[in-house]
Write a protein that holds these residues in place. Structure first.
Motif, PDB file in Angstrom:
ATOM      1  N   LEU A  15       0.832  -1.199   0.000  1.00 23.38           N
ATOM      2  CA  LEU A  15       0.000   0.000   0.000  1.00 23.38           C
ATOM      3  C   LEU A  15       0.866   1.247   0.000  1.00 23.38           C
ATOM      4  O   LEU A  15       1.984   1.234   0.505  1.00 23.38           O
ATOM      5  CB  LEU A  15      -0.905   0.020   1.238  1.00 23.38           C
ATOM      6  CG  LEU A  15      -1.840  -1.174   1.386  1.00 23.38           C
ATOM      7  CD1 LEU A  15      -1.275  -2.176   2.364  1.00 23.38           C
ATOM      8  CD2 LEU A  15      -3.195  -0.730   1.836  1.00 23.38           C
ATOM      9  N   ASN A  16       0.311   2.336  -0.529  1.00 26.94           N
ATOM     10  CA  ASN A  16       1.031   3.615  -0.480  1.00 26.94           C
ATOM     11  C   ASN A  16       0.663   4.356   0.806  1.00 26.94           C
ATOM     12  O   ASN A  16      -0.057   3.831   1.653  1.00 26.94           O
ATOM     13  CB  ASN A  16       0.770   4.453  -1.743  1.00 26.94           C
ATOM     14  CG  ASN A  16      -0.653   4.981  -1.845  1.00 26.94           C
ATOM     15  OD1 ASN A  16      -1.436   4.970  -0.888  1.00 26.94           O
ATOM     16  ND2 ASN A  16      -0.995   5.462  -3.019  1.00 26.94           N
ATOM     17  N   ARG A  17       1.133   5.589   0.946  1.00 31.70           N
ATOM     18  CA  ARG A  17       0.878   6.365   2.170  1.00 31.70           C
ATOM     19  C   ARG A  17      -0.587   6.653   2.433  1.00 31.70           C
ATOM     20  O   ARG A  17      -0.998   6.850   3.569  1.00 31.70           O
ATOM     21  CB  ARG A  17       1.635   7.687   2.089  1.00 31.70           C
ATOM     22  CG  ARG A  17       2.653   7.723   3.152  1.00 31.70           C
ATOM     23  CD  ARG A  17       3.418   8.954   3.317  1.00 31.70           C
ATOM     24  NE  ARG A  17       4.830   8.685   3.358  1.00 31.70           N
ATOM     25  CZ  ARG A  17       5.423   7.969   4.303  1.00 31.70           C
ATOM     26  NH1 ARG A  17       4.741   7.438   5.264  1.00 31.70           N
ATOM     27  NH2 ARG A  17       6.711   7.783   4.288  1.00 31.70           N
ATOM     28  N   ALA A  18      -1.391   6.700   1.371  1.00 33.50           N
ATOM     29  CA  ALA A  18      -2.823   6.967   1.505  1.00 33.50           C
ATOM     30  C   ALA A  18      -3.622   5.675   1.671  1.00 33.50           C
ATOM     31  O   ALA A  18      -4.848   5.697   1.582  1.00 33.50           O
ATOM     32  CB  ALA A  18      -3.319   7.736   0.280  1.00 33.50           C
ATOM     33  N   ASN A  19      -2.927   4.567   1.919  1.00 32.62           N
ATOM     34  CA  ASN A  19      -3.539   3.238   2.066  1.00 32.62           C
ATOM     35  C   ASN A  19      -4.252   2.767   0.804  1.00 32.62           C
ATOM     36  O   ASN A  19      -5.191   1.978   0.865  1.00 32.62           O
ATOM     37  CB  ASN A  19      -4.475   3.162   3.265  1.00 32.62           C
ATOM     38  CG  ASN A  19      -3.720   3.078   4.573  1.00 32.62           C
ATOM     39  OD1 ASN A  19      -2.506   2.863   4.588  1.00 32.62           O
ATOM     40  ND2 ASN A  19      -4.417   3.246   5.665  1.00 32.62           N
ATOM     41  N   VAL A  20      -3.796   3.251  -0.349  1.00 29.12           N
ATOM     42  CA  VAL A  20      -4.284   2.738  -1.626  1.00 29.12           C
ATOM     43  C   VAL A  20      -3.447   1.507  -1.958  1.00 29.12           C
ATOM     44  O   VAL A  20      -2.211   1.537  -1.856  1.00 29.12           O
ATOM     45  CB  VAL A  20      -4.155   3.792  -2.752  1.00 29.12           C
ATOM     46  CG1 VAL A  20      -4.509   3.203  -4.106  1.00 29.12           C
ATOM     47  CG2 VAL A  20      -5.044   4.989  -2.441  1.00 29.12           C
ATOM     48  N   ILE A  21      -4.119   0.434  -2.337  1.00 30.91           N
ATOM     49  CA  ILE A  21      -3.423  -0.820  -2.640  1.00 30.91           C
ATOM     50  C   ILE A  21      -2.639  -0.674  -3.941  1.00 30.91           C
ATOM     51  O   ILE A  21      -3.192  -0.332  -4.978  1.00 30.91           O
ATOM     52  CB  ILE A  21      -4.415  -1.987  -2.736  1.00 30.91           C
ATOM     53  CG1 ILE A  21      -5.155  -2.173  -1.406  1.00 30.91           C
ATOM     54  CG2 ILE A  21      -3.687  -3.276  -3.136  1.00 30.91           C
ATOM     55  CD1 ILE A  21      -6.281  -3.184  -1.454  1.00 30.91           C
ATOM     56  N   LEU A  22      -1.336  -0.930  -3.842  1.00 31.64           N
ATOM     57  CA  LEU A  22      -0.473  -0.913  -5.014  1.00 31.64           C
ATOM     58  C   LEU A  22      -0.527  -2.260  -5.736  1.00 31.64           C
ATOM     59  O   LEU A  22      -0.387  -2.317  -6.951  1.00 31.64           O
ATOM     60  CB  LEU A  22       0.974  -0.609  -4.606  1.00 31.64           C
ATOM     61  CG  LEU A  22       1.219   0.738  -3.936  1.00 31.64           C
ATOM     62  CD1 LEU A  22       2.641   0.812  -3.401  1.00 31.64           C
ATOM     63  CD2 LEU A  22       0.948   1.866  -4.915  1.00 31.64           C
ATOM     64  N   GLY A  23      -0.703  -3.311  -4.961  1.00 26.30           N
ATOM     65  CA  GLY A  23      -0.763  -4.639  -5.552  1.00 26.30           C
ATOM     66  C   GLY A  23      -0.645  -5.721  -4.503  1.00 26.30           C
ATOM     67  O   GLY A  23      -0.456  -5.450  -3.320  1.00 26.30           O
ATOM     68  N   ILE A  24      -0.773  -6.966  -4.970  1.00 29.58           N
ATOM     69  CA  ILE A  24      -0.634  -8.135  -4.109  1.00 29.58           C
ATOM     70  C   ILE A  24       0.417  -9.048  -4.728  1.00 29.58           C
ATOM     71  O   ILE A  24       0.381  -9.332  -5.924  1.00 29.58           O
ATOM     72  CB  ILE A  24      -1.967  -8.886  -3.948  1.00 29.58           C
ATOM     73  CG1 ILE A  24      -2.961  -8.003  -3.205  1.00 29.58           C
ATOM     74  CG2 ILE A  24      -1.756 -10.212  -3.206  1.00 29.58           C
ATOM     75  CD1 ILE A  24      -4.315  -8.625  -2.971  1.00 29.58           C
TER      76      ILE A  24
END
Length: 144
Positions: free
Chosen positions: A50-59
């Motif tokens: 996740l990035n700083r805004a808690n957006v999922i970058l991937g799994i």
């Protein structure tokens, strides 16, 4: 002299941005990335970045094991998180038995991972144990 090159790729083409607000969101996204035919038969470990805004970058599919265990290497987890420019991570694994209670090994690896993350300004947001119907959140149960 030529040496091996390590390659990490990331693509968000056509994928919806998902922001993690709670453990239920993590579970829903994780379950969508699990093979429903294997979840009750083979243990797997995945890593959510996740990035700083808690957006999922991937799994990232970290490892596959047998019916009762799976290898978890902290160095690999941290290297994937750093190469993926993650600000935080969630460790995910299933229990083929269907029991959601964390094992002693689950607790030990979580404690070690949290400590290792702290040295790299990386946040371990949660560790989820999942089955096809439910999940156990270390964060929600105050053992993170």
């Amino acid at each position: 002299m030529k040496v091996r090159e390590i390659e990490v790729s990331y693509s968000n083409q056509g994928n919806k941005k998902v922001t993690v607000k709670n453990s239920e969101t993590v579970f829903e996204v994780a379950l969508a990335h699990w093979d429903k035919n294997i979840i009750e038969y083979q243990e797997e470990v995945k890593l959510m970045l996740l990035n700083r805004a808690n957006v999922i970058l991937g799994i990232y599919d970290l490892s596959k094991g047998g019916v009762a265990s799976c290898s978890v290497d902290l160095k690999i987890i941290l290297s994937i998180a750093l190469k993926g420019h993650a600000s935080s991570i969630v460790l995910l694994h299933n229990h083929p038995s269907g029991k959601l209670e964390p094992s002693n090994n689950d607790k030990i690896i979580t404690k070690k991972l949290k400590k290792a993350c702290s040295y790299l300004d990386l946040v371990l947001l949660d560790h989820l144990i999942i089955t096809k119907n439910s999940f156990y959140s270390f964060n929600d149960n105050n053992i993170l």
